[in-house]
Design an enzyme around this catalytic site. Structure first.
Site, PDB file in Angstrom:
ATOM      1  N   CYS A 160       0.862  -1.180   0.000  1.00  0.00           N
ATOM      2  CA  CYS A 160       0.000   0.000   0.000  1.00  0.00           C
ATOM      3  C   CYS A 160       0.892   1.221   0.000  1.00  0.00           C
ATOM      4  O   CYS A 160       1.856   1.300   0.784  1.00  0.00           O
ATOM      5  CB  CYS A 160      -0.925  -0.005   1.221  1.00  0.00           C
ATOM      6  N   CYS A 408     -12.044  16.066  13.373  1.00  0.00           N
ATOM      7  CA  CYS A 408     -11.756  15.127  12.288  1.00  0.00           C
ATOM      8  C   CYS A 408     -12.980  14.928  11.396  1.00  0.00           C
ATOM      9  O   CYS A 408     -12.941  14.089  10.488  1.00  0.00           O
ATOM     10  CB  CYS A 408     -11.273  13.786  12.837  1.00  0.00           C
TER      11      CYS A 408
END
Length: 466
Positions: A160, A408
């Site tokens: 990844c 967030c």
């Protein structure tokens, strides 16, 4: 009139993005959501699901491409649920995130401020210092990787681009160990099997801490696993076994046992050292976290005399940064283990002008109000769901001069900004910071100032409902 039946094909122009990074188009008053598209592009799309005012579609043919379009650099783009913006330039991604925060603050929060450009990352790749790989036995065999978008199917991910290369090597060694010794993966449906997740935390020095999350208290061939992991990553600091036998989507269970080495890493942040165990909360992008905290400190405008209340303080990262510029800081957090870590981190860094309370944010603020504590500055860094309904009123009753809100989630931030507005606190400045490049997530720090002496009147400090 357009055909709104399933599978109908239409030509549309993409004008913006959803919070999840989908392209948005409009046709005859309805909104159409299309993944993998960029604003300014013209597409032929096929309807997949239609509701009264909205529809979801898949892209069929690109008619007019955007100059911001890129060929995705990940072979799993569009299948893995981790990234949403690999098909566009980083510049366009940052603008999409800025617009998302701006729209939320304006339309939901009622704030009249112009958001500056998002603070982007110098290194938008290989930045994650914590990775949690789900493990499953899929049709194609053993999978150690990430969830497919909008599902619990696990994709076997060799690498990844968001994780350090050392993590890639550890994941490969771990999967080889499972296959060699036929260690069974956990099955969510039946509750059988052993291995649920592989968890890896890394630090600035390149050291790694591994944790195997298992449906049991032991793992077979543990010495062989340690050897394989150490060969893959010589900077491995320790291997921990976490036991999670519950039928839950929560990754970590309550019990830990050190299999080899140490059960923590040390990390540097804002010139201080923090000890991180497996369950410790720590932002996954250290470099961008430092920029986020510096902006929070700028908004706090401390002179060295203020009393600061830091709610949702976690292991004390923001509290200790604030303490270096304040008279005193009081941190509050509901997780007992986090408070223990915060107190240890204060001692480790020689910070004496800080104390920590264990409790719910509303209850902690109410307790301090009852003690007569009147902070000039309050900092909050709540989870994604934002502040509990009673918390803004309790904070306003303490009559701080400034409230620094670290968020967030732009939607819950905007909701809370509106709540504070009714209590005499208005949004003055905001800055989005990209801690999660190539994903839909974005952090925002926002400054609220007390503008109406009457706003907090009648906002009696009441304890949070138990």
């Amino acid at each position: 009139m357009a055909d709104w039946r399933k599978n109908a094909v239409h030509t549309v122009e993409v004008t913006g993005y959803t919070a999840e990074g989908l392209g948005v188009a409009r046709l005859e008053g309805r909104v159409i959501f299309i993944p993998g598209t960029i604003r300014g592009e013209s597409w032929q799309v096929q309807l997949l699901k239609v509701r009264t005012n909205v529809a979801w579609a898949k892209s069929v043919k690109l008619l007019v491409p955007s100059p911001e379009r890129l060929e995705p650099d990940c072979p799993l783009a569009g299948r893995c649920g981790g990234c949403q913006y690999r098909h566009m330039t980083y510049r366009e991604e940052l603008e999409a995130k800025r617009q998302r925060v701006q729209d939320a603050l304006t339309r939901v929060g009622g704030a009249s401020l112009e958001l500056p450009p998002v603070l982007g990352a110098e290194r938008p790749l290989r930045y994650r210092n914590k990775v949690q790989f789900p493990v499953a036995r899929e049709r194609q065999g053993l999978a150690v990787g990430y969830y497919r978008a909008r599902s619990h199917d696990v994709l076997d991910v060799e690498d990844c681009l968001l994780q350090p290369e050392g993590v890639t090597a550890l994941r490969r060694a771990f999967k080889n160990w499972m296959e060699r010794y036929r260690v069974p993966a956990y099955d969510e449906g039946s509750g059988s099997g052993l291995i649920r997740h592989l968890y890896v935390r890394t630090n600035r020095k390149g050291e790694a801490l591994c944790c195997v999350v298992a449906n049991g208290r032991r793992i077979p061939h543990a010495p062989e696993l340690v050897q394989a992991l150490r060969q893959a990553e010589p900077a491995l600091a320790g291997l921990v076994l976490n036991t999670n036998t519950r039928d839950t989507n929560v990754i970590l269970g309550p019990d830990y046992r050190t299999v080899w080495g140490q059960d923590f890493l040390e990390e540097e942040l804002c010139g201080m050292t923090f000890r991180l165990s497996v369950p410790s909360f720590f932002q996954i992008n250290r470099a961008q976290t430092e920029r986020l905290y510096e902006k929070a400190l700028e908004f706090a405008a401390l002179t060295g005399q203020e009393t600061v209340l830091d709610l949702y303080c976690g292991i004390g990262t923001i509290s200790l940064a604030l303490a270096r510029r304040a008279g005193q800081v009081i941190g509050a957090e509901i997780v007992p283990e986090a408070i223990e870590d915060a107190e240890a981190n204060a001692r480790r860094n020689g910070v004496a002008n800080v104390r920590f309370l264990c409790g719910d944010a509303g209850q902690a603020a109410f307790q301090l109000a009852q003690e007569g504590v009147r902070p000039q500055v309050i900092c909050v860094d709540p989870p994604r769901k934002g502040l509990a309904p009673e918390v803004p009123e309790v904070l306003a009753s303490m009559v701080p001069e400034r409230i620094v809100y670290v968020s967030c989630d732009p939607a819950t931030l905007a909701r809370d900004v509106k709540r504070f507005g009714a209590l005499g606190y208005q949004a003055e400045q905001a800055q989005a910071v990209d801690l999660f490049p190539r994903t839909q997530h974005v952090e925002t720090v926002l400054l609220l100032k007390k503008t109406s002496p009457q706003g907090a009147e009648g906002a009696g400090a009441r304890p949070a409902a138990k």
